[in-house]
Design an enzyme around this catalytic site. Structure first.
Site, PDB file in Angstrom:
ATOM      1  N   TYR A 205       0.882  -1.169   0.000  1.00 57.22           N
ATOM      2  CA  TYR A 205       0.000   0.000   0.000  1.00 57.22           C
ATOM      3  C   TYR A 205       0.918   1.218   0.000  1.00 57.22           C
ATOM      4  CZ  TYR A 205      -4.073  -2.873   1.287  1.00 57.22           C
ATOM      5  OH  TYR A 205      -5.096  -3.795   1.298  1.00 57.22           O
ATOM      6  N   TYR A 392      -7.444  -5.331  10.055  1.00 60.47           N
ATOM      7  CA  TYR A 392      -7.189  -5.870   8.715  1.00 60.47           C
ATOM      8  C   TYR A 392      -7.308  -7.388   8.731  1.00 60.47           C
ATOM      9  CZ  TYR A 392      -5.241  -5.922   3.980  1.00 60.47           C
ATOM     10  OH  TYR A 392      -5.083  -6.080   2.624  1.00 60.47           O
TER      11      TYR A 392
HETATM   12  C1  PHB Z   1      -7.276  -6.952  -4.498  1.00 59.89           C
HETATM   13  O1  PHB Z   1      -8.138  -6.824  -5.386  1.00 59.89           O
HETATM   14  O2  PHB Z   1      -6.383  -7.798  -4.588  1.00 59.89           O
HETATM   15  C2  PHB Z   1      -7.301  -6.029  -3.339  1.00 59.89           C
HETATM   16  C3  PHB Z   1      -8.194  -4.983  -3.317  1.00 59.89           C
HETATM   17  C4  PHB Z   1      -8.205  -4.118  -2.224  1.00 59.89           C
HETATM   18  C5  PHB Z   1      -7.317  -4.322  -1.184  1.00 59.89           C
HETATM   19  C6  PHB Z   1      -6.451  -5.387  -1.212  1.00 59.89           C
HETATM   20  C7  PHB Z   1      -6.434  -6.238  -2.290  1.00 59.89           C
HETATM   21  O3  PHB Z   1      -7.314  -3.481  -0.125  1.00 59.89           O
END
Ligand code: PHB
Ligand code: APR
Length: 399
Positions: A205, A392
């Site tokens: 991120y 999370y």
């Molecule tokens: C994903 O589509 O892999 C994805 C989308 C949002 C997130 C994490 C992964 O926060």
């Protein structure tokens, strides 16, 4: 037709609910406007929190997930200021003892469809004109036109509205009792799927002055990447080269010895970002679950997990009512589900506002300073990291 529960919508919420009810001996009929191929072709979420994985495993859906899914201990958070990019690993297992699994919603949907077919449960795909009737009574029904053009009516003891954000179920709760909360964010995500091995072992991120970016993945050979863009962004303006250039800049290609591998882009689309909660989640014998009742921005990876948690509670409540004759859990379904919904709504809003840059409209970069301070805190303090990790990796279903 007559059944115990009519389930409107065969996304993950509806499919999993039919599976859980079936295991408890409760008959259901599933209605879906799209074809199975269309439902499987949609590219959606990719992260399962630990309680979702536990539930799927407990109910016999964990086999391929354990074999082909990828367990992640945490995520990387990073930020770039001038020439400096800092990347920190936030280890959920160290902080809260729980991990997450990367397993595409498409794969989970395949498993759910296979389980439904193996059990011979009824589903009607490509239906039209779905309408809910008498949901406040103990004999609700749903009418629809089947794929051969025949009008049908299913009578039931309960209707589960699992028809996503655009389905008709939410509107069947009368406006006199319905309340909604909404935030529309001043940005969207441009998402791409690329045939290239992920350049990272766990999700990255990234906060960047030019906008947020996320490096996710679907498998050892497929990467899923996102870029913050304007809400009205025209995808046609984003050539593959422009996408890779922006990803390289924002994810920090060439910095700290890290490089972003590129490959053919196979899908590209813009996703709007909003928070939306509709209450109550039960009206009489109508029960809303998943995106039909709430939407979160994708930054916290909560949408799919919330849908799973809702139907876990709902299956338990409907089983108590329809098998044991006990109405207590259906009575508290809305309240029970909303406790978690608001927690995830807050977490998703918090992750979103921490990571997306906004144009400085008052001549200073106050918001950016706060975001960077927050990022430093969650990556350097155990208390800060544990709060992010707990949310999370996910709270228990009964939270
Ligand atoms: C994903 O589509 O892999 C994805 C989308 C949002 C997130 C994490 C992964 O926060
Ligand atoms: N009748 C029957 N089905 C309908 C109708 C209708 N009138 N309207 C919509 N549907 C179907 C949609 O075609 C879709 O397949 O309902 C389904 C809802 O599925 P999802 O949108 O996937 O929602 P849900 O099952 O709650 O799952 C939430 O999906 O959108 C993602 O990020 C979200 O991961 C989260 C998850």
């Amino acid at each position: 037709m007559r059944t115990r529960v009519v389930i409107v919508g065969a996304g993950p919420a509806g499919l999993l609910l039919s599976h859980l009810l079936d295991r408890a001996g409760v008959d259901s009929v599933l209605l879906e406007t799209r074809s199975p191929q269309y439902v499987l072709g949609r590219i959606r979420a990719g992260v399962l929190e630990s309680s979702s994985v536990d539930l799927l495993t407990e109910v016999g859906l964990g086999e391929r997930l354990a074999r082909e899914g990828d367990e992640h201990r945490g995520i990387y958070l990073q930020w770039t200021e001038g020439q400096d990019t800092e990347r920190h690993h936030l280890d959920f297992v160290d902080h809260v003892g729980r991990s997450v699994w990367v397993y595409g919603q498409t794969e989970l949907t395949k498993d759910l469809m296979a389980a439904r077919e193996a059990a011979g449960r009824q589903a009607h795909y490509e239906v039209a004109d779905v309408a809910l009737h008498d949901v406040a009574s103990e004999r609700p029904s749903v009418t629809f036109t089947d794929r051969n053009g025949r009008r049908q009516r299913v009578e039931a003891d309960a209707v589960a509205g699992c028809d996503g954000f655009h389905g008709p179920s939410r509107a069947a709760v009368p406006t006199s009792v319905r309340r909604t909360w909404e935030r529309v964010y001043p940005y969207a995500w441009l998402g791409v799927l690329a045939d290239v091995a992920p350049s990272t072992d766990e999700l990255v991120y990234a906060w960047h002055p030019e906008g947020f970016a996320l490096h996710s993945m679907r498998s050892a050979t497929v990467s899923r990447l996102y870029l913050q863009v304007a809400p009205d962004e025209d995808v046609a303006q984003w050539s593959d080269d422009r996408v890779w250039d922006a990803l390289a800049t924002r994810l920090g290609h060439g910095r700290n010895g890290w490089s972003l591998e590129q490959g053919p882009i196979t899908e590209k689309s813009v996703l709007p970002m909003r928070s939306h909660v509709a209450t109550p989640m039960r009206h009489g014998r109508l029960f809303l679950a998943g995106d039909a009742a709430h939407i979160v921005p994708p930054t916290g990876a909560k949408g799919l997990n919330l849908a799973i948690a809702d139907v876990a509670l709902l299956a338990r409540a409907l089983t108590a009512l329809l098998v044991d004759g006990s109405p207590a859990l259906v009575g508290s379904y809305s309240e029970d589900a909303l406790r978690r919904v608001w927690r995830c709504t807050h977490f998703s809003w918090w992750m979103t506002t921490m990571l997306h840059t906004v144009p400085a409209d008052r001549g200073d970069d106050f918001d950016a300073r706060l975001q960077l301070s927050q990022l430093r805190w969650v990556t350097s303090s155990h208390a800060g990291a544990a709060g992010l990790a707990e949310n999370y990796a996910g709270l228990p279903i009964g939270f």
